[in-house]
Design an enzyme around this catalytic site. Sequence first.
Site, PDB file in Angstrom:
ATOM      1  N   ASP A   9       0.897  -1.186   0.000  1.00 25.52           N
ATOM      2  CA  ASP A   9       0.000   0.000   0.000  1.00 25.52           C
ATOM      3  C   ASP A   9       0.929   1.228   0.000  1.00 25.52           C
ATOM      4  O   ASP A   9       0.922   2.032   0.920  1.00 25.52           O
ATOM      5  CB  ASP A   9      -0.968  -0.003   1.200  1.00 25.52           C
ATOM      6  CG  ASP A   9      -0.274   0.025   2.552  1.00 25.52           C
ATOM      7  OD1 ASP A   9       0.860  -0.492   2.660  1.00 25.52           O
ATOM      8  OD2 ASP A   9      -0.856   0.575   3.516  1.00 25.52           O
ATOM      9  N   HIS A 241       9.022  -1.312   9.533  1.00 23.55           N
ATOM     10  CA  HIS A 241       7.972  -2.350   9.566  1.00 23.55           C
ATOM     11  C   HIS A 241       8.031  -3.250   8.325  1.00 23.55           C
ATOM     12  O   HIS A 241       8.286  -4.447   8.411  1.00 23.55           O
ATOM     13  CB  HIS A 241       6.590  -1.691   9.601  1.00 23.55           C
ATOM     14  CG  HIS A 241       6.337  -0.806  10.767  1.00 23.55           C
ATOM     15  ND1 HIS A 241       6.231  -1.272  12.049  1.00 23.55           N
ATOM     16  CD2 HIS A 241       6.123   0.533  10.831  1.00 23.55           C
ATOM     17  CE1 HIS A 241       5.966  -0.262  12.864  1.00 23.55           C
ATOM     18  NE2 HIS A 241       5.901   0.843  12.152  1.00 23.55           N
TER      19      HIS A 241
HETATM   20  C1  BDR Z   1       2.150  -0.598   8.793  1.00 22.05           C
HETATM   21  O1  BDR Z   1       1.179   0.417   8.527  1.00 22.05           O
HETATM   22  C2  BDR Z   1       1.554   1.180   7.412  1.00 22.05           C
HETATM   23  O2  BDR Z   1       1.376   2.542   7.665  1.00 22.05           O
HETATM   24  C3  BDR Z   1       2.994   0.860   7.144  1.00 22.05           C
HETATM   25  O3  BDR Z   1       3.296   0.951   5.755  1.00 22.05           O
HETATM   26  C4  BDR Z   1       3.154  -0.541   7.651  1.00 22.05           C
HETATM   27  O4  BDR Z   1       2.794  -1.484   6.670  1.00 22.05           O
HETATM   28  C5  BDR Z   1       2.742  -0.375  10.163  1.00 22.05           C
HETATM   29  O5  BDR Z   1       1.769  -0.459  11.147  1.00 22.05           O
HETATM   30 CA    CA Z   2       2.617  -0.826   4.322  1.00 22.26          CA
END
Ligand code: BDR
Ligand code: CA
Length: 310
Positions: A9, A241
């Site tokens: 995303d 992340h």
């Molecule tokens: C996740 O949420 C999104 O904002 C980041 O891309 C990551 O996949 C972290 O909580």
């Molecule tokens: Ca993400």
Amino acid sequence: MKSIIFDVDTGIDDALAMAYAVNSPELDIIGFTSCYGNVSVGEATRNTLAVLEKLGKFIPVYKGADKPLQRETKEDFAKGVHGKDGLGNALEREPDSKAENISAIDFIISQVKEKPHEITIIAVGPLTNIALAIQKAPEIVPLVKEVIIMGGAVRVPGNVTPYGEANIVSDPEAANIVLSSGLSVTLVGLDVTMQTLLPISKLAPWRDSGNKVGQFYAEMTEYYIGAYESFYPGIGGCALHDPLAVGVAINPDLVQTELMGIKVVTEGEETGNTVGYEVENPTVRVCTRVQADQFLQHFLQRIETSWEYK
Ligand code: BDR
Ligand code: CA
């Protein structure tokens, strides 16, 4: 080499994860699938194409879901964290390339059927595309090799609510479908990703590289670190992340895991909470510990090879 479908995303840490993945010879990325999440699905698709152009890698992109299974998207998505364009306002122009003509869902289904037991899905956004693929073609479940998901917070607090992590909170119903489907899942959640911080000092060589890709990544990541500072004053960096999900795909030994069942809460204040429970044949490996230094070093070394592309 692992055959990968990479569901994104694209957001800033997604873009970091993309650079890591496309520069890792252990992974053969056969396609990117896009989802709403950090931004709308149109913006996520555009950002994925734009980042691939920057990286000089021309891998097909398939557009996916524009909203959760049963809910509406948040009006401004996660633009406070990822910028108006989702890339820290560092995107100067629209990409030249376009998404493919088949949908993310049909791409996932067709690839899994064509290459049974070979495809690993790395999913770093809301789980809507994968849930839709399972709903449309449940026969793919035993044919998927594994799914590595950035999502959830099993023994630690959430990041968008006290209980919930962003990707799971965005579509808890989809997460429940995926996590209870019997798919072999590794859950790379906040339990480990909040321990893998990229310190701001690491951006200096990117900025000073004299290379436009390095500078683009430095500008974008600086924005992300600014957002982290506002949520976690004094943190001095940002959580990697989505890159950690790629790290686990490359080297599963980076993490320790515990096998369990996971239920996602879909109502009330705990909506999006990923709750572990004992079950006879658990299929979810929850990451509980990570070799953070080893990962950071490996990530930096691989991502910095992108700066060699002009
Ligand atoms: C996740 O949420 C999104 O904002 C980041 O891309 C990551 O996949 C972290 O909580
Ligand atoms: Ca993400």
